[in-house]
Design a protein around this motif. Structure first.
Motif, PDB file in Angstrom:
ATOM      1  N   ALA A   4       0.812  -1.135  -0.120  1.00  0.00           N
ATOM      2  CA  ALA A   4       0.210   0.105   0.033  1.00  0.00           C
ATOM      3  C   ALA A   4       0.845   1.373  -0.036  1.00  0.00           C
ATOM      4  CB  ALA A   4      -1.000  -0.196   1.200  1.00  0.00           C
ATOM      5  N   LEU A   5       2.027   1.207   0.583  1.00  0.00           N
ATOM      6  CA  LEU A   5       2.986   2.347   0.648  1.00  0.00           C
ATOM      7  C   LEU A   5       3.329   2.846  -0.759  1.00  0.00           C
ATOM      8  CD1 LEU A   5       4.920   2.009   4.046  1.00  0.00           C
ATOM      9  CD2 LEU A   5       3.070   3.693   3.412  1.00  0.00           C
ATOM     10  N   GLN A   6       3.395   1.671  -1.680  1.00  0.00           N
ATOM     11  CA  GLN A   6       3.830   2.266  -3.181  1.00  0.00           C
ATOM     12  C   GLN A   6       2.905   3.100  -3.748  1.00  0.00           C
ATOM     13  OE1 GLN A   6       7.100   1.295  -3.713  1.00  0.00           O
ATOM     14  NE2 GLN A   6       6.996   0.130  -1.419  1.00  0.00           N
ATOM     15  N   PHE A   7       1.793   2.673  -3.456  1.00  0.00           N
ATOM     16  CA  PHE A   7       0.474   3.582  -4.010  1.00  0.00           C
ATOM     17  C   PHE A   7       0.531   4.706  -3.199  1.00  0.00           C
ATOM     18  CE2 PHE A   7      -0.791  -0.813  -4.851  1.00  0.00           C
ATOM     19  CZ  PHE A   7      -1.163  -0.776  -6.354  1.00  0.00           C
ATOM     20  N   GLU A   8       0.532   5.115  -2.222  1.00  0.00           N
ATOM     21  CA  GLU A   8       0.607   5.995  -1.175  1.00  0.00           C
ATOM     22  C   GLU A   8       1.722   6.924  -1.802  1.00  0.00           C
ATOM     23  OE1 GLU A   8      -0.554   8.546   1.729  1.00  0.00           O
ATOM     24  OE2 GLU A   8      -1.611   7.147   0.802  1.00  0.00           O
ATOM     25  N   GLU A   9       3.006   6.470  -1.890  1.00  0.00           N
ATOM     26  CA  GLU A   9       3.997   7.311  -2.318  1.00  0.00           C
ATOM     27  C   GLU A   9       3.916   7.870  -3.639  1.00  0.00           C
ATOM     28  OE1 GLU A   9       7.944   7.031  -0.980  1.00  0.00           O
ATOM     29  OE2 GLU A   9       6.711   7.460   0.459  1.00  0.00           O
ATOM     30  N   HIS A  10       3.213   6.998  -4.534  1.00  0.00           N
ATOM     31  CA  HIS A  10       2.889   7.660  -5.910  1.00  0.00           C
ATOM     32  C   HIS A  10       2.037   8.692  -5.753  1.00  0.00           C
ATOM     33  CE1 HIS A  10       0.301   7.713  -9.535  1.00  0.00           C
ATOM     34  NE2 HIS A  10       1.620   7.252 -10.130  1.00  0.00           N
ATOM     35  N   ASP A  11       1.075   8.578  -4.839  1.00  0.00           N
ATOM     36  CA  ASP A  11      -0.015   9.781  -4.921  1.00  0.00           C
ATOM     37  C   ASP A  11       0.695  10.944  -4.299  1.00  0.00           C
ATOM     38  OD1 ASP A  11      -1.791   8.091  -5.724  1.00  0.00           O
ATOM     39  OD2 ASP A  11      -2.809   7.507  -3.827  1.00  0.00           O
ATOM     40  N   LEU A  12       1.686  10.808  -3.313  1.00  0.00           N
ATOM     41  CA  LEU A  12       2.122  11.838  -2.618  1.00  0.00           C
ATOM     42  C   LEU A  12       3.040  12.831  -3.538  1.00  0.00           C
ATOM     43  CD1 LEU A  12       2.994  10.356   0.993  1.00  0.00           C
ATOM     44  CD2 LEU A  12       1.525  12.294   0.439  1.00  0.00           C
ATOM     45  N   ILE A  13       3.756  11.927  -4.464  1.00  0.00           N
ATOM     46  CA  ILE A  13       4.680  12.712  -5.434  1.00  0.00           C
ATOM     47  C   ILE A  13       3.776  13.430  -6.345  1.00  0.00           C
ATOM     48  CG2 ILE A  13       6.259  12.227  -7.631  1.00  0.00           C
ATOM     49  CD1 ILE A  13       7.114   9.769  -6.032  1.00  0.00           C
ATOM     50  N   LYS A  14       2.628  12.898  -6.716  1.00  0.00           N
ATOM     51  CA  LYS A  14       1.733  13.887  -7.692  1.00  0.00           C
ATOM     52  C   LYS A  14       1.081  15.015  -6.871  1.00  0.00           C
ATOM     53  CE  LYS A  14      -1.088  11.924 -10.417  1.00  0.00           C
ATOM     54  NZ  LYS A  14      -2.212  10.992 -11.056  1.00  0.00           N
ATOM     55  N   LEU A  15       0.915  14.720  -5.498  1.00  0.00           N
ATOM     56  CA  LEU A  15       0.499  15.956  -4.761  1.00  0.00           C
ATOM     57  C   LEU A  15       1.329  16.845  -4.409  1.00  0.00           C
ATOM     58  CD1 LEU A  15      -2.057  16.929  -3.330  1.00  0.00           C
ATOM     59  CD2 LEU A  15      -1.227  15.710  -1.194  1.00  0.00           C
ATOM     60  N   PHE A  16       2.669  16.610  -4.151  1.00  0.00           N
ATOM     61  CA  PHE A  16       3.959  17.670  -3.625  1.00  0.00           C
ATOM     62  C   PHE A  16       4.723  17.782  -4.594  1.00  0.00           C
ATOM     63  CE2 PHE A  16       1.736  16.348   0.598  1.00  0.00           C
ATOM     64  CZ  PHE A  16       1.134  17.241   0.657  1.00  0.00           C
ATOM     65  N   GLY A  17       5.167  16.866  -5.715  1.00  0.00           N
ATOM     66  CA  GLY A  17       6.115  17.136  -6.778  1.00  0.00           C
ATOM     67  C   GLY A  17       7.495  17.005  -6.147  1.00  0.00           C
ATOM     68  N   LEU A  18       8.376  17.775  -6.541  1.00  0.00           N
ATOM     69  CA  LEU A  18       9.806  17.722  -6.328  1.00  0.00           C
ATOM     70  C   LEU A  18      10.164  17.900  -4.749  1.00  0.00           C
ATOM     71  CD1 LEU A  18      11.135  20.095  -9.035  1.00  0.00           C
ATOM     72  CD2 LEU A  18      11.451  17.443  -8.903  1.00  0.00           C
TER      73      LEU A  18
END
Length: 244
Positions: free
Chosen positions: A211-225
């Motif tokens: 689940a953390l893999q999906f969460e990390e993907h969403d967080l990258i899209k939300l907060f970017g660099l």
């Protein structure tokens, strides 16, 4: 005004159910004070226990992941008020936890049993440290937003929510997901590991890592660099790992 009041009361009720499920979870995993825990219950076959317990945990995992995805939230908030979205997620997850506690089939076969006082105290300490980390970490970010109260209170006052800011307070400087670290410590920290407890710990650990893999993907899209840089500097779940 009636609709805003209903949303607020709905959020309060959802949070109350969460509190019950959270407190029961501590007793369930730790075999403490609750009428039915991870190692208590009527006798049954090993096959039945494995199938039912795996299905219960799988159902919780599917709900927890699917309802947390942005695409599902966009679809869901076309059906329910946006202010209710997080409270509904919390409510459904809490009800599924209560279902697990109710229908769980114990597998009492011993895996390990620590007899020495020092070992028992140490492992029990890990258990309590895990739950403390879980609870403390929710307040480090925004406990009331995480469990839907901020959203329903803003709806009651007819106010917009403040924009989410990327922050890394205290434990979030050691690991990116201290809440999950706390759960792992709580689930594995026991001086008396049974087959049922091991199944619970293994399946929840596997779910957390996926689940953390999906969460990390969403967080990258939300907060970017900003989040990409955070990932390079801070380990995901095990503190003090060498930086990449």
């Amino acid at each position: 005004m009636f609709a805003r009041t209903f949303i607020f009361l709905y959020g309060l009720a959802s949070y109350a159910v969460f509190l019950v499920s959270f407190l029961y979870a501590v007793g369930f995993v730790g075999n403490l004070l609750v009428p039915k825990s991870i190692d208590t219950g009527g006798p049954g076959s090993l096959a039945e226990a494995l199938v039912i317990d795996a299905l219960l945990l799988g159902l919780f995992a599917i709900q927890h992941s699917v309802m947390a995805r942005p695409a599902f939230k966009r679809w869901w908030t076309r059906i329910i008020p946006e202010a209710c979205e997080r409270s509904t997620y919390v409510l459904v997850a809490s009800l599924l936890l209560l279902l697990i506690f109710w229908q769980w089939r114990p597998i009492p076969s011993p895996i390990w049993h620590v007899e020495g006082d020092a070992g028992r105290i140490a492992l029990t300490g890990v258990f309590w440290l895990g739950w403390l980390i879980v609870l403390f970490s929710t307040f480090l970010i925004n406990h009331f937003n995480l469990f839907g109260l901020q959203q329903v209170f803003a709806a009651l006052r007819d106010r917009d929510l403040p924009e989410l800011q990327f922050r890394t307070p205290l434990l979030y400087k050691l690991v990116r997901h201290p809440i999950m670290l706390g759960f792992l410590l709580a689930f594995w920290g026991t001086p008396d590991m049974t087959g049922g407890h091991l199944l619970f710990a293994v399946m929840t650990t596997g779910y957390i890592l996926v689940a953390l893999q999906f969460e990390e993907h969403d967080l990258i899209k939300l907060f970017g660099l900003a989040y990409e840089d955070y990932r390079r500097r801070v380990p995901m779940i095990v503190p003090f790992l060498p930086k990449r």
